[in-house]
Write a protein that holds these residues in place. Structure first.
Motif, PDB file in Angstrom:
ATOM      1  N   PRO A  59      57.302  72.481 133.898  1.00  0.00           N
ATOM      2  CA  PRO A  59      58.554  71.905 133.937  1.00  0.00           C
ATOM      3  C   PRO A  59      59.164  72.330 135.411  1.00  0.00           C
ATOM      4  N   CYS A  60      60.056  72.123 135.533  1.00  0.00           N
ATOM      5  CA  CYS A  60      60.464  72.328 137.712  1.00  0.00           C
ATOM      6  C   CYS A  60      62.081  73.074 137.203  1.00  0.00           C
ATOM      7  N   SER A  61      62.339  73.314 138.499  1.00  0.00           N
ATOM      8  CA  SER A  61      64.087  73.861 138.583  1.00  0.00           C
ATOM      9  C   SER A  61      64.340  73.733 139.430  1.00  0.00           C
ATOM     10  N   ARG A  62      63.586  72.939 140.847  1.00  0.00           N
ATOM     11  CA  ARG A  62      64.029  72.433 141.900  1.00  0.00           C
ATOM     12  C   ARG A  62      62.832  70.876 142.156  1.00  0.00           C
ATOM     13  N   GLN A  63      63.018  70.506 143.032  1.00  0.00           N
ATOM     14  CA  GLN A  63      62.647  69.028 143.874  1.00  0.00           C
ATOM     15  C   GLN A  63      61.387  69.630 144.207  1.00  0.00           C
ATOM     16  N   ALA A  64      61.442  70.798 145.192  1.00  0.00           N
ATOM     17  CA  ALA A  64      60.178  71.575 146.075  1.00  0.00           C
ATOM     18  C   ALA A  64      58.919  71.816 145.479  1.00  0.00           C
ATOM     19  N   GLU A  65      59.087  72.179 143.424  1.00  0.00           N
ATOM     20  CA  GLU A  65      57.945  72.248 143.010  1.00  0.00           C
ATOM     21  C   GLU A  65      57.716  71.189 142.842  1.00  0.00           C
ATOM     22  N   CYS A  66      58.214  70.282 143.219  1.00  0.00           N
ATOM     23  CA  CYS A  66      57.290  68.726 143.201  1.00  0.00           C
ATOM     24  C   CYS A  66      56.319  68.257 143.333  1.00  0.00           C
ATOM     25  N   ALA A  67      56.341  69.153 144.854  1.00  0.00           N
ATOM     26  CA  ALA A  67      55.592  68.468 145.597  1.00  0.00           C
ATOM     27  C   ALA A  67      54.946  67.679 146.545  1.00  0.00           C
ATOM     28  N   GLY A  68      53.900  68.964 145.021  1.00  0.00           N
ATOM     29  CA  GLY A  68      52.099  68.939 145.478  1.00  0.00           C
ATOM     30  C   GLY A  68      51.652  67.789 144.701  1.00  0.00           C
ATOM     31  N   ILE A  69      52.857  66.148 143.633  1.00  0.00           N
ATOM     32  CA  ILE A  69      52.486  65.147 143.285  1.00  0.00           C
ATOM     33  C   ILE A  69      53.280  64.145 143.344  1.00  0.00           C
ATOM     34  N   SER A  70      52.543  63.719 144.402  1.00  0.00           N
ATOM     35  CA  SER A  70      52.642  62.290 145.024  1.00  0.00           C
ATOM     36  C   SER A  70      53.744  61.416 144.171  1.00  0.00           C
ATOM     37  N   SER A  71      54.477  60.849 144.708  1.00  0.00           N
ATOM     38  CA  SER A  71      56.065  60.247 144.673  1.00  0.00           C
ATOM     39  C   SER A  71      56.691  60.764 142.891  1.00  0.00           C
ATOM     40  N   SER A  72      56.442  62.106 142.711  1.00  0.00           N
ATOM     41  CA  SER A  72      57.226  62.252 141.825  1.00  0.00           C
ATOM     42  C   SER A  72      58.533  63.336 141.954  1.00  0.00           C
ATOM     43  N   SER A  73      59.567  63.457 140.567  1.00  0.00           N
ATOM     44  CA  SER A  73      60.711  64.179 141.141  1.00  0.00           C
ATOM     45  C   SER A  73      61.060  64.665 139.951  1.00  0.00           C
ATOM     46  N   CYS A  74      61.895  66.201 140.447  1.00  0.00           N
ATOM     47  CA  CYS A  74      62.152  67.637 139.315  1.00  0.00           C
ATOM     48  C   CYS A  74      63.075  66.318 138.600  1.00  0.00           C
ATOM     49  N   VAL A  75      63.122  66.136 137.223  1.00  0.00           N
ATOM     50  CA  VAL A  75      63.992  64.542 136.597  1.00  0.00           C
ATOM     51  C   VAL A  75      64.282  65.178 134.917  1.00  0.00           C
ATOM     52  N   ARG A  76      65.978  65.009 134.565  1.00  0.00           N
ATOM     53  CA  ARG A  76      65.605  65.492 133.243  1.00  0.00           C
ATOM     54  C   ARG A  76      65.660  63.793 132.798  1.00  0.00           C
ATOM     55  N   THR A  77      65.598  64.045 130.969  1.00  0.00           N
ATOM     56  CA  THR A  77      65.371  61.849 130.960  1.00  0.00           C
ATOM     57  C   THR A  77      66.304  62.888 129.490  1.00  0.00           C
ATOM     58  N   HIS A  78      66.430  61.363 129.216  1.00  0.00           N
ATOM     59  CA  HIS A  78      67.886  61.300 127.808  1.00  0.00           C
ATOM     60  C   HIS A  78      66.457  61.758 126.291  1.00  0.00           C
ATOM     61  N   ASP A  80      63.937  64.290 126.861  1.00  0.00           N
ATOM     62  CA  ASP A  80      63.895  66.136 127.540  1.00  0.00           C
ATOM     63  C   ASP A  80      65.146  66.945 128.187  1.00  0.00           C
ATOM     64  N   ALA A  81      65.449  68.136 126.620  1.00  0.00           N
ATOM     65  CA  ALA A  81      66.329  68.770 127.540  1.00  0.00           C
ATOM     66  C   ALA A  81      65.751  69.491 128.516  1.00  0.00           C
ATOM     67  N   ILE A  82      65.012  68.977 129.083  1.00  0.00           N
ATOM     68  CA  ILE A  82      63.389  70.207 130.477  1.00  0.00           C
ATOM     69  C   ILE A  82      63.739  69.524 131.353  1.00  0.00           C
ATOM     70  N   THR A  83      63.786  69.646 132.908  1.00  0.00           N
ATOM     71  CA  THR A  83      63.937  69.243 134.118  1.00  0.00           C
ATOM     72  C   THR A  83      61.865  69.317 134.241  1.00  0.00           C
ATOM     73  N   ARG A  84      61.814  67.883 134.762  1.00  0.00           N
ATOM     74  CA  ARG A  84      60.156  68.218 134.635  1.00  0.00           C
ATOM     75  C   ARG A  84      59.639  67.554 136.065  1.00  0.00           C
ATOM     76  N   CYS A  85      58.525  67.289 136.282  1.00  0.00           N
ATOM     77  CA  CYS A  85      57.774  66.499 137.577  1.00  0.00           C
ATOM     78  C   CYS A  85      57.403  65.377 136.801  1.00  0.00           C
ATOM     79  N   LEU A  86      57.933  64.290 136.907  1.00  0.00           N
ATOM     80  CA  LEU A  86      57.768  63.090 136.449  1.00  0.00           C
ATOM     81  C   LEU A  86      57.574  62.078 137.748  1.00  0.00           C
ATOM     82  N   CYS A  87      57.031  60.865 136.719  1.00  0.00           N
ATOM     83  CA  CYS A  87      56.455  59.400 137.594  1.00  0.00           C
ATOM     84  C   CYS A  87      58.275  59.029 138.048  1.00  0.00           C
TER      85      CYS A  87
END
Length: 184
Positions: A59-78, A80-87
């Motif tokens: 899970p993430c609350s800011r894009q900066a929390e996903c910086a350590g995972i290359s090519s990932s973004s802090c996003v929410r999908t249809h 999952d109600a939680i924003t996560r670091c996803l490809c």
């Protein structure tokens, strides 16, 4: 003799008309060969072993929390109600790496070539009334958004069902062509 051939021809057309939709539905769902070979048989096969499932993305609350995972973004999908670091394909990273070549809705991008069809790379209008899943990005970050100039609209964390519409139109054309072939 002529009456018999017309009746026989009518029966064949009726049978084809009854079977054709079943085959088409099976083909569109990718289950046609299995459906045709297992109809009316009992299941005598042992249950298939289920492999380990990948852990959910962090899970993430800011894009900066996903910086350590290359090519990932802090996003929410249809789904999952939680924003996560996803490809970019909305799947969790494997061993801290993403293999997706293009990016889905809300993923950080540098230009529109990185985004999927129907999406363009823009800076979102993040205000106090913006949804929380957009507030994970800084005001200057660009993300993949629906291409509204070309008719794509956002609905439930996806762009409009352009792919489903294209597939449906393709299916209608195929069915129409098959129907013409059968009636001739």
């Amino acid at each position: 003799m002529r009456v018999f051939s017309r009746i026989e021809m009518w029966c064949r057309r009726q049978a084809a008309a009854a079977i054709l939709p079943l085959l088409l539905v099976g083909w569109l769902t990718g289950e046609s060969s299995e459906a045709l070979t297992t109809f009316g048989k009992s299941n005598t096969q042992p249950p298939k072993e289920v492999g380990p499932t990948a852990p959910p993305a962090r899970p993430c609350s800011r894009q900066a929390e996903c910086a350590g995972i290359s090519s990932s973004s802090c996003v929410r999908t249809h789904y999952d109600a939680i924003t996560r670091c996803l490809c970019g394909d909305n799947l969790p990273p494997v061993n801290g790496q993403c293999e997706a070549q293009t990016k889905a809705l809300y993923h950080v991008c540098a230009n529109s070539d990185e985004c999927n069809d129907g999406l363009i790379c823009l800076t979102p209008n993040i205000t106090g009334s913006a949804p929380s899943h957009l507030r994970v990005h800084s005001p200057q970050e660009k993300i993949c958004l629906c291409d509204t100039e070309n008719g794509y609209r956002e609905r439930e964390h996806t762009c409009n069902d352009a792919d489903i519409l294209k597939t449906s139109m393709f299916a209608v054309i195929i069915v129409s062509m098959l129907r013409k072939i059968i009636t001739n």
